[in-house]
Design a protein around this motif. Structure first.
Motif, short mmCIF file in Angstrom:
data_model
loop_
_atom_site.label_atom_id
_atom_site.label_comp_id
_atom_site.label_asym_id
_atom_site.label_seq_id
_atom_site.Cartn_x
_atom_site.Cartn_y
_atom_site.Cartn_z
N GLY A 62 -12.99 5.18 -4.66
CA GLY A 62 -13.06 6.63 -5.98
C GLY A 62 -12.33 6.98 -6.54
O GLY A 62 -11.78 7.36 -7.21
N LEU A 63 -10.91 7.32 -5.57
CA LEU A 63 -9.52 8.18 -5.44
C LEU A 63 -8.58 7.22 -5.54
O LEU A 63 -7.36 8.16 -5.62
N GLY A 64 -8.70 6.19 -5.25
CA GLY A 64 -7.52 5.23 -5.87
C GLY A 64 -6.99 4.79 -4.22
O GLY A 64 -5.34 4.33 -4.74
N ALA A 65 -6.60 4.94 -3.29
CA ALA A 65 -6.97 4.61 -1.78
C ALA A 65 -6.28 2.67 -1.53
O ALA A 65 -6.87 2.75 -2.40
N ASP A 66 -5.98 2.98 -0.74
CA ASP A 66 -5.45 1.09 -0.87
C ASP A 66 -6.23 0.57 0.13
O ASP A 66 -6.47 -0.56 0.20
N ALA A 67 -6.41 1.17 0.82
CA ALA A 67 -6.26 0.76 2.29
C ALA A 67 -7.01 1.50 3.64
O ALA A 67 -7.23 2.82 3.44
N GLY B 10 0.18 -0.61 -12.75
CA GLY B 10 1.17 -1.09 -13.15
C GLY B 10 1.71 -1.75 -11.68
O GLY B 10 3.12 -2.32 -11.53
N ARG B 11 1.30 -1.22 -10.68
CA ARG B 11 1.63 -1.39 -8.97
C ARG B 11 1.61 -3.06 -9.09
O ARG B 11 0.94 -4.11 -9.67
N ALA C 12 0.74 -1.13 0.45
CA ALA C 12 -0.27 -0.22 -0.36
C ALA C 12 0.92 1.28 -0.37
O ALA C 12 2.18 1.19 0.76
N ARG C 13 0.43 2.06 -0.75
CA ARG C 13 1.42 3.60 -0.66
C ARG C 13 -0.12 4.48 0.40
O ARG C 13 0.80 5.55 0.25
N ARG C 14 -1.03 4.37 0.21
CA ARG C 14 -2.07 5.55 -0.34
C ARG C 14 -2.99 4.63 1.37
O ARG C 14 -4.01 3.79 1.03
N VAL C 15 -2.47 5.04 2.77
CA VAL C 15 -3.77 4.41 3.44
C VAL C 15 -5.05 5.66 4.10
O VAL C 15 -3.90 6.77 4.73
N PRO D 134 -0.53 9.47 -9.03
CA PRO D 134 -0.84 9.04 -10.19
C PRO D 134 -1.64 7.28 -11.34
O PRO D 134 -0.24 6.53 -10.63
N ALA D 135 -2.33 7.62 -11.65
CA ALA D 135 -3.04 6.13 -12.67
C ALA D 135 -2.07 5.51 -13.21
O ALA D 135 -2.59 4.06 -13.10
#
Length: 274
Positions: free
Chosen positions: A141-146, A273-274, A117-120, A267-268
């Protein structure tokens, strides 16, 4: 699933659906009973797609064609009754058509949720189920991980949270975080900078912080009204604030989460690509 038409409310399995408007009762019985309530065909479908298993489903006739194909191969019971009877049972009108008593899945380990994860988002003691659900929707919706919730935070699987989130609480990874200072220590040990969203004289404006953010950020959000506790602020690495105008000092916590997540979004192309 077998179909049972109900004409009275004596069936023992219907106890799962009684007194749904009593928040205090549901907050106690849902976690301990190992159940949560999924409301609407869309939410039920998302729950099933996430691997959750229903014990039973409750609906009026008009929703049978939508729901039955989703649960036809599962064990349990579909209860069908007229709208007035179901309103007497649940305490409100089933305008979304169907409810399912779902077996609550075991929460994952914190290390598993944070891996990669990069954004929680960390929710400290947020007690309003609507805000919890709205934050989960923003996270999805905004792509956070957890999402991580503290011990006194409202249950994300409470019926209103699930509904407001549009079922995203069933797809966003989440688990419980120990109280402070242990929670902050665990986040830092996993490589996260803990960024508290709060008002403070030494706070960094969100746009300045987002211009060069750390690789891994745990965004810490506090309860309605009082905001973050002193223990939470002591456990954070930086305080970040959303600059406001016209004498308004802050946003609703769910709105603030969306603004901060948008500013700190990965960035999307990097996410894909993660």
């Amino acid at each position: 699933m077998r179909i049972t038409r109900i004409t009275d409310l004596d069936h023992p399995a219907l106890a799962d659906y009684r007194r749904l408007t009593d928040v205090a009762l549901r907050r106690v019985t849902e976690p301990e009973g190992g159940l949560y309530i999924a409301e609407s065909s869309k939410v039920i479908e998302r729950a099933l797609r996430a691997g959750h298993v229903p014990r039973s489903v409750l609906m009026t006739d008009r929703w049978l064609a939508d729901i039955e194909p989703l649960v036809a191969d599962l064990e349990g019971e579909i209860f069908i009754g007229d709208a007035a009877l179901l309103e007497t049972l649940t305490g409100y009108h089933l305008h979304r058509g169907a409810l399912a008593a779902m077996h609550r899945p075991a929460l994952p380990e914190l290390a598993d949720v944070l891996a990669g994860a990069r954004r929680v988002v960390v929710l400290e003691d947020i007690v309003d189920h609507t805000n919890v659900g709205a934050i989960f929707r923003a996270v999805a919706g905004l792509g956070a991980d957890a999402v991580l919730v503290t011990p006194r935070c409202a249950d994300p699987l409470y019926r209103r949270s699930v509904r407001v989130s549009m079922g995203t609480v069933l797809q966003v990874p989440w688990t419980r975080l120990p109280d402070w200072p242990e929670g902050g220590e665990l986040l830092r040990a996993a490589g996260f900078e803990v960024a508290a969203l709060a008002l403070s004289d030494d706070a960094v404006p969100l746009d300045a912080y987002a211009a060069d953010p750390p690789e891994r950020v745990a965004l810490l959000l506090g309860t309605e009204g009082d905001g973050l506790s002193r223990a939470a602020l002591r456990s954070s690495d930086v305080v970040v604030t959303i600059p406001m105008l016209h004498g308004v000092d802050s946003l609703n916590v769910a709105a603030a989460s969306a603004v901060a997540l948008w500013a700190l979004r990965v960035p999307a192309a990097t996410v894909e690509g993660r």
